[in-house]
Motif scaffolding. Structure first.
Motif, PDB file in Angstrom:
ATOM      1  N   GLY A   1       0.852  -1.248   0.136  1.00  0.00           N
ATOM      2  CA  GLY A   1      -0.059  -0.088   0.034  1.00  0.00           C
ATOM      3  C   GLY A   1       0.824   1.295  -0.021  1.00  0.00           C
ATOM      4  O   GLY A   1       0.108   2.482   0.313  1.00  0.00           O
ATOM      5  N   THR A   2       2.159   1.199  -0.274  1.00  0.00           N
ATOM      6  CA  THR A   2       2.919   2.361  -0.473  1.00  0.00           C
ATOM      7  C   THR A   2       2.693   2.911  -1.848  1.00  0.00           C
ATOM      8  O   THR A   2       2.059   2.447  -2.673  1.00  0.00           O
ATOM      9  CB  THR A   2       4.388   2.121   0.079  1.00  0.00           C
ATOM     10  N   SER A   3       3.154   4.248  -1.846  1.00  0.00           N
ATOM     11  CA  SER A   3       2.973   4.987  -3.105  1.00  0.00           C
ATOM     12  C   SER A   3       3.611   4.389  -4.445  1.00  0.00           C
ATOM     13  O   SER A   3       3.307   4.436  -5.403  1.00  0.00           O
ATOM     14  CB  SER A   3       3.232   6.535  -3.121  1.00  0.00           C
ATOM     15  N   ARG A   4       4.676   3.779  -4.148  1.00  0.00           N
ATOM     16  CA  ARG A   4       5.618   3.518  -5.448  1.00  0.00           C
ATOM     17  C   ARG A   4       5.984   4.454  -6.246  1.00  0.00           C
ATOM     18  O   ARG A   4       6.237   4.282  -7.459  1.00  0.00           O
ATOM     19  CB  ARG A   4       4.819   2.172  -6.241  1.00  0.00           C
TER      20      ARG A   4
ATOM     21  N   TRP B   1      22.108   3.130   8.174  1.00  0.00           N
ATOM     22  CA  TRP B   1      21.139   3.167   9.263  1.00  0.00           C
ATOM     23  C   TRP B   1      20.784   1.683   9.991  1.00  0.00           C
ATOM     24  O   TRP B   1      21.015   1.562  11.005  1.00  0.00           O
ATOM     25  CB  TRP B   1      19.691   3.860   8.768  1.00  0.00           C
ATOM     26  N   VAL B   2      20.621   0.814   8.973  1.00  0.00           N
ATOM     27  CA  VAL B   2      20.317  -0.645   9.414  1.00  0.00           C
ATOM     28  C   VAL B   2      21.594  -1.122   9.714  1.00  0.00           C
ATOM     29  O   VAL B   2      21.576  -1.741  11.091  1.00  0.00           O
ATOM     30  CB  VAL B   2      19.750  -1.395   8.152  1.00  0.00           C
ATOM     31  N   ALA B   3      22.609  -0.991   9.402  1.00  0.00           N
ATOM     32  CA  ALA B   3      24.080  -1.510   9.958  1.00  0.00           C
ATOM     33  C   ALA B   3      24.450  -1.140  11.065  1.00  0.00           C
ATOM     34  O   ALA B   3      25.476  -1.575  11.848  1.00  0.00           O
ATOM     35  CB  ALA B   3      25.017  -1.368   8.750  1.00  0.00           C
TER      36      ALA B   3
HETATM   37  C1  LIG Z   1      18.353  -0.730   2.769  1.00  0.00           C
HETATM   38  C2  LIG Z   1      17.371   0.288   2.273  1.00  0.00           C
HETATM   39  C3  LIG Z   1      17.855   0.920   1.114  1.00  0.00           C
HETATM   40  C4  LIG Z   1      16.956   1.904   0.308  1.00  0.00           C
HETATM   41  N1  LIG Z   1      17.339   2.482  -0.873  1.00  0.00           N
HETATM   42  C5  LIG Z   1      16.851   3.475  -1.577  1.00  0.00           C
HETATM   43  C6  LIG Z   1      16.816   3.993  -2.705  1.00  0.00           C
HETATM   44  O1  LIG Z   1      18.036   3.528  -3.398  1.00  0.00           O
HETATM   45  N2  LIG Z   1      16.198   5.137  -3.258  1.00  0.00           N
HETATM   46  C7  LIG Z   1      15.010   5.447  -2.532  1.00  0.00           C
HETATM   47  O2  LIG Z   1      14.517   6.370  -3.189  1.00  0.00           O
HETATM   48  N3  LIG Z   1      14.837   5.152  -1.247  1.00  0.00           N
HETATM   49  C8  LIG Z   1      15.613   3.774  -0.796  1.00  0.00           C
HETATM   50  N4  LIG Z   1      15.047   3.469   0.518  1.00  0.00           N
HETATM   51  C9  LIG Z   1      13.979   4.010   1.215  1.00  0.00           C
HETATM   52  C10 LIG Z   1      12.648   3.524   0.945  1.00  0.00           C
HETATM   53  O3  LIG Z   1      12.531   2.041   1.195  1.00  0.00           O
HETATM   54  C11 LIG Z   1      12.173   3.751  -0.500  1.00  0.00           C
HETATM   55  O4  LIG Z   1      12.160   4.923  -0.586  1.00  0.00           O
HETATM   56  C12 LIG Z   1      10.610   3.146  -0.558  1.00  0.00           C
HETATM   57  O5  LIG Z   1      10.506   1.951  -0.298  1.00  0.00           O
HETATM   58  C13 LIG Z   1      10.177   3.445  -2.052  1.00  0.00           C
HETATM   59  O6  LIG Z   1       8.785   3.165  -2.043  1.00  0.00           O
HETATM   60  P1  LIG Z   1       7.740   4.155  -2.085  1.00  0.00           P
HETATM   61  O7  LIG Z   1       7.785   5.205  -3.130  1.00  0.00           O
HETATM   62  O8  LIG Z   1       6.265   3.240  -2.301  1.00  0.00           O
HETATM   63  O9  LIG Z   1       7.554   4.655  -0.854  1.00  0.00           O
HETATM   64  P2  LIG Z   1       6.354   5.475   0.144  1.00  0.00           P
HETATM   65  O10 LIG Z   1       6.305   4.735   1.479  1.00  0.00           O
HETATM   66  O11 LIG Z   1       5.431   6.089  -0.592  1.00  0.00           O
HETATM   67  O12 LIG Z   1       7.114   6.811   0.384  1.00  0.00           O
HETATM   68  C14 LIG Z   1       7.261   7.954  -0.450  1.00  0.00           C
HETATM   69  C15 LIG Z   1       8.544   8.582  -0.502  1.00  0.00           C
HETATM   70  O13 LIG Z   1       8.971   8.938   0.420  1.00  0.00           O
HETATM   71  C16 LIG Z   1      10.631   8.654   0.259  1.00  0.00           C
HETATM   72  N5  LIG Z   1      10.974   7.899   1.058  1.00  0.00           N
HETATM   73  C17 LIG Z   1      10.397   7.037   2.068  1.00  0.00           C
HETATM   74  N6  LIG Z   1      11.089   6.248   2.815  1.00  0.00           N
HETATM   75  C18 LIG Z   1      12.351   6.857   2.799  1.00  0.00           C
HETATM   76  C19 LIG Z   1      13.567   6.529   3.672  1.00  0.00           C
HETATM   77  N7  LIG Z   1      13.626   5.420   4.500  1.00  0.00           N
HETATM   78  N8  LIG Z   1      14.762   7.197   3.062  1.00  0.00           N
HETATM   79  C20 LIG Z   1      14.627   8.063   2.115  1.00  0.00           C
HETATM   80  N9  LIG Z   1      13.418   8.378   1.542  1.00  0.00           N
HETATM   81  C21 LIG Z   1      12.250   7.760   1.735  1.00  0.00           C
HETATM   82  C22 LIG Z   1      10.773   8.100  -1.216  1.00  0.00           C
HETATM   83  O14 LIG Z   1      11.043   9.048  -2.188  1.00  0.00           O
HETATM   84  C23 LIG Z   1       9.371   7.511  -1.314  1.00  0.00           C
HETATM   85  O15 LIG Z   1       9.054   7.501  -2.826  1.00  0.00           O
HETATM   86  C24 LIG Z   1      15.922   2.306   0.943  1.00  0.00           C
HETATM   87  C25 LIG Z   1      15.473   1.983   2.332  1.00  0.00           C
HETATM   88  C26 LIG Z   1      16.397   0.879   2.833  1.00  0.00           C
HETATM   89  C27 LIG Z   1      16.036   0.081   4.091  1.00  0.00           C
END
Ligand SMILES: Cc1cc2nc3c(=O)[nH]c(=O)nc-3n(C[C@H](O)[C@H](O)[C@H](O)COP(=O)(O)OP(=O)(O)OC[C@H]3O[C@@H](n4cnc5c(N)ncnc54)[C@H](O)[C@@H]3O)c2cc1C
Length: 297
Positions: A78-81, A221-223
């Motif tokens: 259910g996240t935005s992708r 952060w995770v490490a």
């Molecule tokens: C090990 C690891 C590696 C990751 N690598 C990346 C990466 O290379 N590129 C990336 O964009 N995100 C990364 N993320 C953060 C996050 O997992 C993804 O942004 C998110 O899953 C993208 O899906 P979404 O667009 O549906 O996110 P949503 O949950 O819909 O969030 C909206 C937006 O917020 C931002 N966002 C959300 N969570 C994070 C976060 N923890 N850190 C930074 N931005 C965030 C993203 O731009 C995302 O599209 C990583 C997280 C982890 C734990």
């Protein structure tokens, strides 16, 4: 700022510029653009459609109101992708923030908070460019080396179905659910105690949203070498599975050879009749490792 919570407070107070239209032309720095943006490795077969039109369609159709409740539910997806579109600039974070804040409600607020994480990581990396490849906070880790274990992790064959499901989603879609990113990264660094750089490089080679700031700083952060104020936090893969995939539906979607195992039984194939790789580290050894703290003996 080196810690997210005070950064986020300041971020919320900061006045925002108005949303601007698309520029007519872009000046890119020398050496960036065109072919340098083309991927060099193999492409995942199920990449999302690219471009601004697809991005806007996704933003219109996605249910931000449900976000606060479902964002950690692996099977609900259910996240935005929107991450690939944000990464490539098809949509601006300023525009999404403005739209979400106008809508209001807990879902929109939680979503905007994630966008603040994105800014935070970009600003941390701007201040500390070396964090792309070096520990942000050195913790004197002596990472274990084991190419066989690293490769099993990359292939989604660790024996822990919840970890394997995430790794297979990454290979197929070039994208992985955030909760799965957390637990697969946690498994590599805290359960196998392998260097976060091994995992970060693999993620970057496949993620369609792969971004040096967000990827490396989330890995750190995770490490426990990054900005987390609780660097000894561990994510037990079985507890994560029970909590975020309680019915096992996410695992059955990505690990078809276990699809015959009903409900949460799918998380522990070693207890059932299943032809599946044995866990790289047994659940008992894992618990013991977490009890003793960082590192391997
Ligand atoms: C090990 C690891 C590696 C990751 N690598 C990346 C990466 O290379 N590129 C990336 O964009 N995100 C990364 N993320 C953060 C996050 O997992 C993804 O942004 C998110 O899953 C993208 O899906 P979404 O667009 O549906 O996110 P949503 O949950 O819909 O969030 C909206 C937006 O917020 C931002 N966002 C959300 N969570 C994070 C976060 N923890 N850190 C930074 N931005 C965030 C993203 O731009 C995302 O599209 C990583 C997280 C982890 C734990």
């Amino acid at each position: 700022y080196a810690v997210f919570t005070p950064y986020h407070r300041a971020w919320q107070r900061t006045p925002r510029r108005t949303v601007l239209g698309a520029p007519r032309a872009l000046d890119t720095p020398d050496g960036i653009g065109g072919e340098s943006l083309q991927p060099t490795g193999p492409l995942s077969p199920a990449l999302p459609p690219g471009g601004e039109t697809a991005a806007r369609r996704r933003w219109r159709r996605w249910d931000v109101d449900a976000y606060a409740d479902v964002h950690d539910d692996l099977a609900a997806d259910g996240t935005s992708r929107l991450s690939p579109y944000l990464h490539f600039g098809c949509l601006s974070a300023t525009e999404l923030t403005a739209g979400a804040l106008q809508r209001g409600g807990p879902g929109a607020e939680a979503f905007v908070r994630q966008l603040a994480w994105r800014d935070f990581h970009h600003q941390v990396l701007a201040a500390r460019p070396d964090a792309a490849h070096r520990d942000y906070r050195a913790r004197d880790d002596h990472w274990h080396r084991d190419e066989r274990e690293a490769e099993a992790w990359r292939q989604g064959r660790t024996g822990y179905p919840i970890v394997d499901a995430g790794m297979r989603q990454l290979a197929e879609e070039g994208w992985m659910h955030n909760r799965a990113r957390l637990l697969t990264a946690g498994f590599l660094t805290k359960s196998l105690y392998l260097d976060w750089r091994i995992g970060a490089a693999h993620f970057l080679s496949l993620l369609v949203d792969g971004d040096v700031a967000d990827n490396q700083l989330n890995w750190q952060w995770v490490a426990g070498t990054g900005t987390d104020t609780r660097p000894n936090r561990v994510l037990n893969p079985l507890r994560q599975a029970d909590r975020y995939d309680p019915d096992g539906a996410y695992v059955r979607r990505w690990v078809p050879e276990l699809a015959h195992l009903p409900g949460p039984a799918v998380h522990r194939p070693w207890l059932h009749d299943a032809d599946y790789p044995a866990p790289l580290i047994t659940p008992d050894a894992l618990t013991e490792r977490f009890r003793r703290g960082r590192g391997l003996d």
